[in-house]
Design an enzyme around this catalytic site. Structure first.
Site, short mmCIF file in Angstrom:
data_model
loop_
_atom_site.label_atom_id
_atom_site.label_comp_id
_atom_site.label_asym_id
_atom_site.label_seq_id
_atom_site.Cartn_x
_atom_site.Cartn_y
_atom_site.Cartn_z
N GLY A 11 0.81 -1.22 0.00
CA GLY A 11 0.00 0.00 0.00
C GLY A 11 0.84 1.27 0.00
O GLY A 11 2.07 1.21 -0.11
N TYR A 142 -15.30 4.29 8.69
CA TYR A 142 -13.84 4.32 8.89
C TYR A 142 -13.53 4.78 10.31
O TYR A 142 -12.73 4.16 11.03
CB TYR A 142 -13.25 5.29 7.87
CG TYR A 142 -11.75 5.41 7.89
CD1 TYR A 142 -10.93 4.35 7.54
CD2 TYR A 142 -11.14 6.62 8.23
CE1 TYR A 142 -9.55 4.48 7.53
CE2 TYR A 142 -9.77 6.76 8.23
CZ TYR A 142 -8.98 5.69 7.88
OH TYR A 142 -7.61 5.82 7.87
#
Ligand code: SER
Length: 319
Positions: A11, A142
């Protein structure tokens, strides 16, 4: 830390942090773990690489045992905009994945770094100089997973003695790997578009302030907190850390200093605008400064200069 595992190593943060850790602790001592994204040649060729699905505990445990891991940087996560579109997936990855990491760490005596985020705050949190310890009632999936993650890490430390540590990262700006599905992604996209097309259409309003940080500082924070003297840590997980606070119109003006014909336009995405509006304008990171000496090196001006230099080289486009 002698043998380190990095989840989410393919990532945005992982791809650079893994290489920095390899330089510091030795290539063979840092295992990069990815899941779906293809690793870069550099990541593959500079040290061990394994496929891990953090949702399946046996895949984590196998790698921890194989390499006798004693510290885990757990970066595998779903970012804010994707989490709003796929809330169940966000819960599975961000919470069940973290639980698995913590259980393996407990069993095998590993320290754990877990990033929290500016997303752990909500609309009721003080927006300016957001304190280290304050009201956290996020209204995004989130944020729900980030607050729960902070609490879980504290719990595993207090209850089971796992050496958990972490920071609340702001938006991270970098030129190696693109971020995937966050609300702060505009701060990276704007550089690519400025170089490629001299024009960028921003999905946030011009005056939307958020905390940001350049990748070299993010890497420094992740390494320094794990190397900090535990006796000095009053907090453990979720230290506020920031390096700069800006809004789209401010970064656009900074880019115009190098690319005078750059134009920013706006086409607001209501989902990401609502997320950004619920987050702080600027965090107070004095606890991190006092407890483990946090000090960023880049501000908006120095970050913009370096980003444009590095990205123009990478894209082979003259400024
Ligand atoms: N960069 C993240 C996001 O925008 C915030 O932690 O989702």
């Amino acid at each position: 830390m002698k043998r380190i595992l990095v989840t989410g190593a393919t990532g945005q943060i992982g791809s650079e942090l893994t290489l920095a850790l390899r330089e510091r602790y030795g290539n063979e001592n840092v295992v990069a773990a990815g899941h779906k994204r293809k690793p870069s040649e550099e990541l593959l060729n500079s040290g061990p690489f394994e496929i891990i699905d953090c949702g399946t505990i046996s895949t984590v445990e196998k790698v921890v045992k194989k390499y006798k891991i004693d510290a885990i940087y757990h970066l595998a996560a779903i970012l804010s905009a994707v989490a709003e579109a796929k809330p169940k997936l966000a819960w599975d990855v961000n919470i069940n994945g973290l639980c698995n990491i913590l259980d393996v760490a407990r069993e095998h005596g590993c320290a754990v770094f877990t990033p929290s985020s500016i997303g752990a705050f909500g609309p009721d949190t003080p927006k300016d100089n957001t304190p280290q310890d304050t009201l956290q009632r996020p209204n995004t999936m989130y944020g729900v997973t980030k607050v729960a993650g902070e609490l879980l890490c504290d719990y595993y430390n207090k209850k089971f003695g796992v050496d958990t540590r972490g920071v609340r990262f702001p938006g991270i700006i970098s030129y190696v790997t693109l971020p995937g599905g966050g609300t702060t992604d505009y701060s990276v996209e704007i550089f690519y578009e400025a170089l490629k097309h001299r024009r960028y259409t921003c999905y946030l309003k011009p005056d939307t302030y958020m905390d940001m940080m350049y990748m070299p500082d993010a890497i420094k924070a992740a390494i320094d907190i794990m190397e900090a003297d535990p006796k000095k840590l009053l907090h453990r997980n979720a230290f506020n850390v920031t390096a700069m606070s800006f809004a789209p119109e401010k970064i656009a003006n900074e880019i115009k200093r190098y690319i005078p014909d750059f134009v920013i336009e706006y086409n607001i995405d209501p989902v990401r605008q609502a997320i950004a509006d619920s987050w702080p304008n600027k965090m107070d990171d004095s606890a991190a400064r006092e407890e483990w000496g946090w000090k960023p090196s880049y501000d908006l001006a120095s970050m913009t200069k370096d980003m444009l230099e590095k990205l123009s080289k990478k894209l082979e486009i003259k400024i």
